[in-house]
Design a protein around this motif. Structure first.
Motif, PDB file in Angstrom:
ATOM      1  N   GLU A   1       3.962   1.509  -1.111  1.00 19.03           N
ATOM      2  CA  GLU A   1       4.622   1.610  -2.405  1.00 19.03           C
ATOM      3  C   GLU A   1       3.662   2.155  -3.458  1.00 19.03           C
ATOM      4  N   GLN A   2       2.407   1.717  -3.388  1.00 21.87           N
ATOM      5  CA  GLN A   2       1.425   2.219  -4.339  1.00 21.87           C
ATOM      6  C   GLN A   2       1.173   3.705  -4.138  1.00 21.87           C
TER       7      GLN A   2
ATOM      8  N   LYS B   1       0.823  -1.199   0.000  1.00 20.53           N
ATOM      9  CA  LYS B   1       0.000   0.000   0.000  1.00 20.53           C
ATOM     10  C   LYS B   1       0.860   1.252   0.000  1.00 20.53           C
TER      11      LYS B   1
ATOM     12  N   GLN C   1       4.110   5.592  -5.547  1.00 18.06           N
ATOM     13  CA  GLN C   1       4.043   5.650  -7.003  1.00 18.06           C
ATOM     14  C   GLN C   1       3.016   6.670  -7.469  1.00 18.06           C
ATOM     15  N   ASP C   2       1.886   6.730  -6.743  1.00 18.63           N
ATOM     16  CA  ASP C   2       0.869   7.721  -7.102  1.00 18.63           C
ATOM     17  C   ASP C   2       1.400   9.138  -6.917  1.00 18.63           C
TER      18      ASP C   2
END
Length: 290
Positions: free
Chosen positions: A272-273, A270, A276-277
């Motif tokens: 890492e996501q 979560k 990235q966002d």
């Protein structure tokens, strides 16, 4: 030479003579590694112990009733209660055998599920709260069954003790020091002192040569040794349940650690996501400025 060349070419191209590929060998190794050997050994030991206890105990109880009816309690009403109890115990033995057959298979299946080799074979799997609860329930139930079988093991030693006393008394009668003397008839065994038949049972007490004849019967010989084997089977079952308890405790700890690792990996994924966002939004804003 041409014919030999054709045979060699056929052997090289034929699937019959081709060696087993490394993929098949690795698959066999992984399948063998996926077997929970500790649970398998415990299951075999449990099945063997329960089978010995139930089979030998059932036959030994029937032989004990025959000995009592023929020698120690000729009146049926004196041992009517004992006969009913023994008959009830024989039905209980049927239930024990059926229950542990199913329970052993369930524990073996649980061992297949929780072994780490299965995780490596089939990839990552998600542990749920229900799965951990079921594993904990098996730990508790196996602990209760282990304590119960300790009582069964102690109870199964009682008839062994009784038959041993009768057998040792017969050995005294057969010994050269007492055999053929008048004191032989003074050596007796009173089965009423064990409480399995009432004190008013007749004859209840057997002495001398009559007691020796009882020890020479097939019913006494078979019942004595079958009770010994049944007691050993109960002990093997106790060892198997202790083995199962250690395995289940280890599996439960493994599932607990796996759940923590799963939660950590979910949080990490979560984060890492989200990172990235943020990076993608930053790039979009930078591109819009330029």
């Amino acid at each position: 030479m041409g014919g030999l060349h054709e045979v060699r070419s056929f052997a090289r191209n034929s699937s019959i003579f081709s060696p087993v590929g490394p993929g098949c060998f690795e698959c066999c190794i992984k399948c063998l590694g996926g077997v929970p050997y500790a649970s398998l050994v415990a299951t075999i030991l449990c099945f063997s112990g329960v089978a010995l206890f139930c089979g030998c105990g059932h036959v030994a109880l029937a032989g004990t009733v025959a000995i009592l009816e023929q020698h120690f309690s000729t009146n049926t009403s004196d041992h009517a209660l004992l006969s009913e109890v023994i008959q009830l115990m024989q039905y209980v033995i049927y239930g024990i055998a059926s229950f542990f057959f199913l329970y052993g298979i369930i524990l073996l299946a649980e061992g297949f599920y929780t072994t780490s080799a299965v995780k490596e074979l089939h990839g990552e799997f998600k542990t749920t709260a229900c799965g951990r609860c079921i594993s904990g329930m098996f730990v508790f139930l196996t602990y209760v069954l282990g304590v119960a079988w300790l009582g069964v093991f102690g109870f199964s030693a009682v008839p062994v003790f009784m038959f041993y006393n009768i057998w040792s008394t017969c050995e005294v009668i057969k010994s050269p020091q007492t055999n053929g003397t008048a004191g032989v008839e003074q050596i007796c065994v009173d089965i009423r002192q064990y409480g399995i038949i009432p004190w008013n049972a007749f004859p209840g007490r057997i002495c001398g040569s009559a007691l020796e004849n009882i020890c020479n019967t097939n019913e006494f010989y078979m019942s004595y040794h079958l009770f010994i084997v049944a007691c050993a089977g109960a002990g093997a079952t106790v060892i198997a349940l202790i083995h199962f308890l250690m395995i289940l405790s280890s599996n439960w700890a493994y599932l607990k650690d796996a759940s923590k690792m799963q939660a950590y990996q979910d949080i990490k994924a979560k984060e890492e996501q989200e990172l990235q966002d943020i990076q993608s939004r930053s790039k979009e804003q930078l591109n819009s400025y330029t």
